[in-house]
Design an enzyme around this catalytic site. Structure first.
Site, PDB file in Angstrom:
ATOM      1  N   GLU A  52     -24.750   1.680  50.740  1.00 25.68           N
ATOM      2  CA  GLU A  52     -24.063   2.853  50.202  1.00 25.68           C
ATOM      3  C   GLU A  52     -23.092   2.401  49.125  1.00 25.68           C
ATOM      4  O   GLU A  52     -22.710   1.242  49.082  1.00 25.68           O
ATOM      5  CB  GLU A  52     -23.251   3.547  51.316  1.00 25.68           C
ATOM      6  CG  GLU A  52     -24.090   4.138  52.405  1.00 25.68           C
ATOM      7  CD  GLU A  52     -23.247   4.452  53.646  1.00 25.68           C
ATOM      8  OE1 GLU A  52     -22.079   4.859  53.489  1.00 25.68           O
ATOM      9  OE2 GLU A  52     -23.765   4.266  54.749  1.00 25.68           O
ATOM     10  N   LYS A  68     -19.381   2.188  47.581  1.00 25.72           N
ATOM     11  CA  LYS A  68     -18.032   2.176  48.132  1.00 25.72           C
ATOM     12  C   LYS A  68     -17.149   2.996  47.200  1.00 25.72           C
ATOM     13  O   LYS A  68     -16.812   2.568  46.098  1.00 25.72           O
ATOM     14  CB  LYS A  68     -17.508   0.744  48.243  1.00 25.72           C
ATOM     15  CG  LYS A  68     -16.191   0.631  48.964  1.00 25.72           C
ATOM     16  CD  LYS A  68     -15.903  -0.818  49.330  1.00 25.72           C
ATOM     17  CE  LYS A  68     -14.717  -0.961  50.258  1.00 25.72           C
ATOM     18  NZ  LYS A  68     -13.451  -0.596  49.653  1.00 25.72           N
ATOM     19  N   ASP A 111     -13.960   4.768  45.714  1.00 29.52           N
ATOM     20  CA  ASP A 111     -12.584   4.296  45.625  1.00 29.52           C
ATOM     21  C   ASP A 111     -11.620   5.483  45.589  1.00 29.52           C
ATOM     22  O   ASP A 111     -11.427   6.111  44.562  1.00 29.52           O
ATOM     23  CB  ASP A 111     -12.437   3.448  44.361  1.00 29.52           C
ATOM     24  CG  ASP A 111     -11.281   2.483  44.476  1.00 29.52           C
ATOM     25  OD1 ASP A 111     -10.723   2.369  45.590  1.00 29.52           O
ATOM     26  OD2 ASP A 111     -10.937   1.853  43.474  1.00 29.52           O
ATOM     27  N   TYR A 165     -19.344   9.413  54.740  1.00 29.86           N
ATOM     28  CA  TYR A 165     -20.230   8.268  54.974  1.00 29.86           C
ATOM     29  C   TYR A 165     -20.429   7.879  56.427  1.00 29.86           C
ATOM     30  O   TYR A 165     -21.157   6.945  56.710  1.00 29.86           O
ATOM     31  CB  TYR A 165     -19.749   7.056  54.181  1.00 29.86           C
ATOM     32  CG  TYR A 165     -18.291   6.701  54.425  1.00 29.86           C
ATOM     33  CD1 TYR A 165     -17.883   6.144  55.625  1.00 29.86           C
ATOM     34  CD2 TYR A 165     -17.334   6.937  53.446  1.00 29.86           C
ATOM     35  CE1 TYR A 165     -16.559   5.829  55.846  1.00 29.86           C
ATOM     36  CE2 TYR A 165     -16.006   6.629  53.659  1.00 29.86           C
ATOM     37  CZ  TYR A 165     -15.625   6.075  54.859  1.00 29.86           C
ATOM     38  OH  TYR A 165     -14.325   5.784  55.082  1.00 29.86           O
ATOM     39  N   LYS A 195     -17.730  -6.422  46.884  1.00 30.95           N
ATOM     40  CA  LYS A 195     -16.879  -5.926  45.803  1.00 30.95           C
ATOM     41  C   LYS A 195     -17.475  -6.276  44.446  1.00 30.95           C
ATOM     42  O   LYS A 195     -17.809  -7.430  44.207  1.00 30.95           O
ATOM     43  CB  LYS A 195     -15.485  -6.547  45.909  1.00 30.95           C
ATOM     44  CG  LYS A 195     -14.680  -6.045  47.105  1.00 30.95           C
ATOM     45  CD  LYS A 195     -13.872  -4.815  46.745  1.00 30.95           C
ATOM     46  CE  LYS A 195     -13.246  -4.172  47.948  1.00 30.95           C
ATOM     47  NZ  LYS A 195     -11.858  -4.391  48.157  1.00 30.95           N
ATOM     48  N   CYS A 254      11.595   5.739  14.369  1.00 34.24           N
ATOM     49  CA  CYS A 254      10.359   6.507  14.444  1.00 34.24           C
ATOM     50  C   CYS A 254       9.384   6.111  13.333  1.00 34.24           C
ATOM     51  O   CYS A 254       9.770   6.099  12.164  1.00 34.24           O
ATOM     52  CB  CYS A 254      10.665   7.995  14.354  1.00 34.24           C
ATOM     53  SG  CYS A 254       9.181   9.011  14.285  1.00 34.24           S
ATOM     54  N   CYS A 271       9.155   9.380  10.917  1.00 32.21           N
ATOM     55  CA  CYS A 271      10.263   9.921  10.117  1.00 32.21           C
ATOM     56  C   CYS A 271      11.433   8.954   9.991  1.00 32.21           C
ATOM     57  O   CYS A 271      12.451   9.278   9.397  1.00 32.21           O
ATOM     58  CB  CYS A 271      10.741  11.234  10.719  1.00 32.21           C
ATOM     59  SG  CYS A 271      11.583  11.018  12.293  1.00 32.21           S
ATOM     60  N   CYS A 294      11.751  10.119  19.753  1.00 37.51           N
ATOM     61  CA  CYS A 294      12.288  10.377  18.427  1.00 37.51           C
ATOM     62  C   CYS A 294      13.071  11.686  18.533  1.00 37.51           C
ATOM     63  O   CYS A 294      12.497  12.720  18.853  1.00 37.51           O
ATOM     64  CB  CYS A 294      11.171  10.520  17.396  1.00 37.51           C
ATOM     65  SG  CYS A 294      11.769  11.253  15.857  1.00 37.51           S
ATOM     66  N   CYS A 310      10.635  15.747  12.257  1.00 41.42           N
ATOM     67  CA  CYS A 310       9.619  14.715  12.401  1.00 41.42           C
ATOM     68  C   CYS A 310       8.249  15.387  12.292  1.00 41.42           C
ATOM     69  O   CYS A 310       7.886  16.215  13.109  1.00 41.42           O
ATOM     70  CB  CYS A 310       9.799  14.037  13.754  1.00 41.42           C
ATOM     71  SG  CYS A 310       8.722  12.652  14.034  1.00 41.42           S
TER      72      CYS A 310
HETATM   73  P1  AMP Z   1     -10.836  -1.721  52.538  1.00 37.22           P
HETATM   74  O1  AMP Z   1      -9.838  -0.633  52.258  1.00 37.22           O
HETATM   75  O2  AMP Z   1     -11.079  -2.609  51.385  1.00 37.22           O
HETATM   76  O3  AMP Z   1     -10.617  -2.399  53.841  1.00 37.22           O
HETATM   77  O4  AMP Z   1     -12.240  -0.961  52.681  1.00 37.22           O
HETATM   78  C1  AMP Z   1     -12.452  -0.059  53.720  1.00 37.22           C
HETATM   79  C2  AMP Z   1     -12.427   1.327  53.177  1.00 37.22           C
HETATM   80  O5  AMP Z   1     -13.508   1.551  52.292  1.00 37.22           O
HETATM   81  C3  AMP Z   1     -12.633   2.323  54.255  1.00 37.22           C
HETATM   82  O6  AMP Z   1     -11.435   2.669  54.877  1.00 37.22           O
HETATM   83  C4  AMP Z   1     -13.188   3.494  53.507  1.00 37.22           C
HETATM   84  O7  AMP Z   1     -12.153   4.397  53.214  1.00 37.22           O
HETATM   85  C5  AMP Z   1     -13.697   2.956  52.198  1.00 37.22           C
HETATM   86  N1  AMP Z   1     -15.098   3.295  51.918  1.00 37.22           N
HETATM   87  C6  AMP Z   1     -15.526   3.805  50.748  1.00 37.22           C
HETATM   88  N2  AMP Z   1     -16.842   4.037  50.770  1.00 37.22           N
HETATM   89  C7  AMP Z   1     -17.293   3.696  51.997  1.00 37.22           C
HETATM   90  C8  AMP Z   1     -18.571   3.729  52.619  1.00 37.22           C
HETATM   91  N3  AMP Z   1     -19.672   4.146  51.964  1.00 37.22           N
HETATM   92  N4  AMP Z   1     -18.644   3.312  53.901  1.00 37.22           N
HETATM   93  C9  AMP Z   1     -17.544   2.862  54.557  1.00 37.22           C
HETATM   94  N5  AMP Z   1     -16.313   2.813  54.016  1.00 37.22           N
HETATM   95  C10 AMP Z   1     -16.170   3.218  52.741  1.00 37.22           C
HETATM   96 ZN    ZN Z   2      10.163  11.014  14.211  1.00 43.19          ZN
END
Ligand code: AMP
Ligand code: ZN
Length: 676
Positions: free
Chosen positions: A110, A112, A114, A221, A320, A414, A417, A432, A438
């Site tokens: 899957e 990951k 962010d 997930y 990662k 500035c 101006c 400014c 300006c």
């Molecule tokens: P870390 O924060 O680096 O320990 O990574 C774990 C976190 O990755 C988990 O708490 C999830 O919130 C996040 N995460 C994002 N995508 C996934 C996924 N597909 N499966 C499991 N965890 C995920």
């Molecule tokens: Zn200015």
């Protein structure tokens, strides 16, 4: 169809459209049609609150305010993930697994995502609570905020387990993030740095209506059943119960959750690596941020055998992605002046390829950032592409610094101006102060004035504004109203017709209501919402221009910073002159008569809670009456509540609470009498 059936049918229909739009990304009706239906439902519910469903689509707009988030212990712990960075790491992991389980091992791969992790608990098909990860053992109850995220189903579809947790990540897709930032820059606020922090910050906002405005998404997930041996009907393959991770993703989709379809099954670590390679390059096409791949043993039985270490499951591994980074030379630092006079230093780089685009510039944010990085012209710098569209400079490669390098001197004047810059205590940016002289600020302010959400002047665009200023035809937005067709005709790309349109557009803007004019003035920190609040409270520009800071901060949601900015604006003789001119041309600088006719300050300083069904007015009308007369509406009773307006069929718990807190309970008629 009776009213109750009508409400039910509309709710169902809206739920389906929400699902099509937010989960499937495949709307089948226009936003406009959706809004009309939502309004219909809101009206029906206001007239018949007894039939409103607890998880009605109208609840998505938020409104609940949480002062302190309750701590909740996770029924099932939220683990972290072990990280890997290479093929070798993954092969080692596979060897460890194979020692502990028998038979073939399949993997689910899957993305990951962010963002901020969240655990949702559902019982009998309804969202029970939403809790942040916290320290893994306990987190914060953020249910009110999560409910406003439209891709989180409040009510499930099809077959579902009686009770389960589902885990996911709250993310802020790039598009929405960038739009939020445009709006912030618009009112002179610092833009947010990246989508991840903004997403996780959003979960802890006190006002859920604010969260509702943010384009957050929830990607799921993992499903955790409360009872492993409680079959709940049929899963994706028609079998009972859940057997694999891959199946549980499919089940989540069927219940109405948003589960990206990138997930794939792999039969070996080589196939896992193929998935990783593919997404390492293609992740830049995704609408949201990812920082890697998560690989999970697919078979849930095998997962159970593998179990957990103190920190993470043995059956899962994160891989990662290497942050995309390149090094290049800093050729020059230039300085941009914004509409509000804020200065932003920009790094001009030797063009370099990064994450599929050519990078030439990067924001350096402010003087502190330059000092922190100790960045100098001629330096070799590391550039990284994070969530933002504009890449950022991570660090300087000091080993390559030229011997004759000189520390960066931040500009003192500035660039437009030449006025000396100022920096106020607590502000990261230099400004400014030459507000009316300006050029960049003057043009920017007029461009803001004419923009769609402000005066919405048809036939006039940003480039023409710049032309008009540079040709000396206007010096501020009030001058627009004296322009003649003959004056603008000679301008570049102007013809008789377009000149006419422009003049007509300006004329038509005299009808724009006061609150939008107030936003259009471009007072720092006065965005659309604040402008509405101020317009409603002060009713006309004269009252507002005389308000003191102490006076201003008593207005709901107006803090010191905004108050100071408003006072500063009207302290300027020039601004007052411009406003007077606008007034003389007939621009709306007061609320219109019919809006005013229904407004008083009779309920100033009083907070009302409204509950039950009413006879002469609907609940929505009642709330509007309170606000129009200067009162505040709150959804829950506290010691600060002045009155509980009780209608028919009011909940008994509200009554008890009002009684224990000594909050007077009044009838609809008592309330209406207060307004006479
Ligand atoms: P870390 O924060 O680096 O320990 O990574 C774990 C976190 O990755 C988990 O708490 C999830 O919130 C996040 N995460 C994002 N995508 C996934 C996924 N597909 N499966 C499991 N965890 C995920
Ligand atoms: Zn200015």
């Amino acid at each position: 169809m009776d009213i109750q059936q009508q409400i039910k049918a509309l709710s169902e229909e809206l739920r389906k459209h929400n699902y099509n739009y937010y989960v499937l990304d495949n709307p089948t009706i226009s936003d406009y049609e959706f809004d009309i239906k939502l309004k219909q439902l809101q009206e029906l519910e206001a007239k018949h609150p007894e039939f409103a469903e607890a998880d009605s689509p109208t609840k998505r707009v938020g409104g609940e305010v949480t002062k302190n988030f309750e701590t909740v212990v996770h029924e099932h712990r939220m683990y972290s993930l072990d990280n890997s960075y290479s093929k070798e790491d993954l092969l080692d992991w596979e060897t460890r697994i194979k020692k502990m389980v028998d038979g073939e091992v399949q993997y689910t791969c899957e993305l990951k995502y962010d963002g901020a992790s969240i655990s949702l608990t559902y019982e009998n098909g309804r969202l029970l609570k939403a809790v942040t990860r916290g320290d893994g053992t306990q987190g914060d109850n953020v249910t009110a905020n999560i409910k406003t995220i439209k891709s989180v189903p409040l009510k499930l579809k099809g077959n579902y387990p009686a009770k389960f947790d589902i885990r996911g990540e709250i993310v802020l897709p790039f598009e929405g993030f960038n739009k939020m930032n445009e709006e912030r820059i618009e009112i002179g606020e610092e833009p947010y740095r990246n989508p991840r922090n903004t997403a996780s910050g959003s979960l802890k906002l006190q006002d859920s209506a604010e969260v509702a405005k943010r384009p957050l998404e929830c990607l799921l997930y993992s499903i955790i059943l409360y009872s492993n041996n409680s079959p709940f009907g049929r899963n994706a393959e028609g079998k009972e119960g859940l057997n694999t991770q891959f199946e549980s993703l499919e089940l989540a989709r069927q219940m109405g959750f948003k589960v990206p379809d990138a997930a794939k099954l792999a039969n070996s670590i080589d196939e896992v690596l193929e998935f990783i390679d593919y997404w390492d390059t293609h992740r830049h096409d995704l609408p949201y941020e990812t920082d890697g791949v998560v690989i999970k043993v697919n078979n849930l039985q095998q997962q159970e055998e593998l179990g957990y270490t103190a920190k993470a499951p043995r059956w899962a591994m994160a891989y990662k992605f290497k942050a995309e980074q390149v090094s290049t030379r800093l050729n020059e630092i230039t300085y941009q002046v914004g509409r509000t006079g804020a200065i932003t230093p920009v790094a001009n780089l030797e063009p370099v390829e990064l994450a599929g685009t050519t990078v030439k510039r990067a924001s350096l944010h402010n003087a502190d950032q330059i000092e922190k990085l100790d960045i100098r012209v001629g330096d070799e710098v590391f550039v990284e592409k994070g969530g933002e569209i504009i890449p950022k400079i991570i660090a300087v490669d000091f080993t390559k610094r030229p011997a004759d390098s000189q520390p960066t001197q931040y500009i003192t004047h500035c660039p437009d101006c030449d006025t000396e810059l100022v920096r106020t205590e607590g502000d990261a940016k230099h400004y400014c102060p030459n507000y009316n002289g300006c050029n960049v600020q003057v043009i920017g302010r007029i461009q803001h004035f004419i923009s769609r959400k402000a005066m919405d002047i048809e036939g006039l665009g940003g480039e023409t504004v710049a032309l008009l200023v540079n040709e000396g035809l206007i010096t501020n937005y009030s001058d627009l109203y004296e322009l003649t067709k003959e004056q603008v005709m000679p301008l570049e790309r102007m013809a008789e017709k377009s000149a006419e349109n422009l003049i007509n557009g300006i004329e038509a803007s005299k009808q724009i209501p006061f609150e939008r004019v107030l936003f259009a003035l471009g007072i720092r920190f006065v965005g659309e919402t604040v402008a509405k609040k101020l317009a409603k409270h002060y009713k006309n520009i004269d009252a507002l221009s005389q308000a003191t800071i102490i006076d201003l901060v008593t207005v709901d949601e107006i803090g010191n910073r905004i108050a100071e900015s408003v006072v500063d604006f009207f302290a300027s003789e020039e601004n007052r002159m411009i406003v007077d001119r606008l007034k003389s041309f007939g621009v709306q600088l007061a609320l219109s008569e019919d809006v005013l006719a229904n407004q008083t300050n009779k309920l100033q300083g009083q907070t009302f809670v409204v509950s039950g069904v009413f006879e002469t007015v609907s609940r929505t009308e009642l709330k509007k009456l309170i606000e129009d007369n200067g009162g505040k509406v709150s959804s829950s009773i506290s010691s600060k509540t002045s009155y509980l307006v009780a209608g028919d069929k009011m909940g008994p718990s509200k009554r008890t609470k009002a009684e224990t807190l000594n909050v007077p309970i009044i009838s609809e008629q008592d309330f209406l009498n207060m307004l006479i």
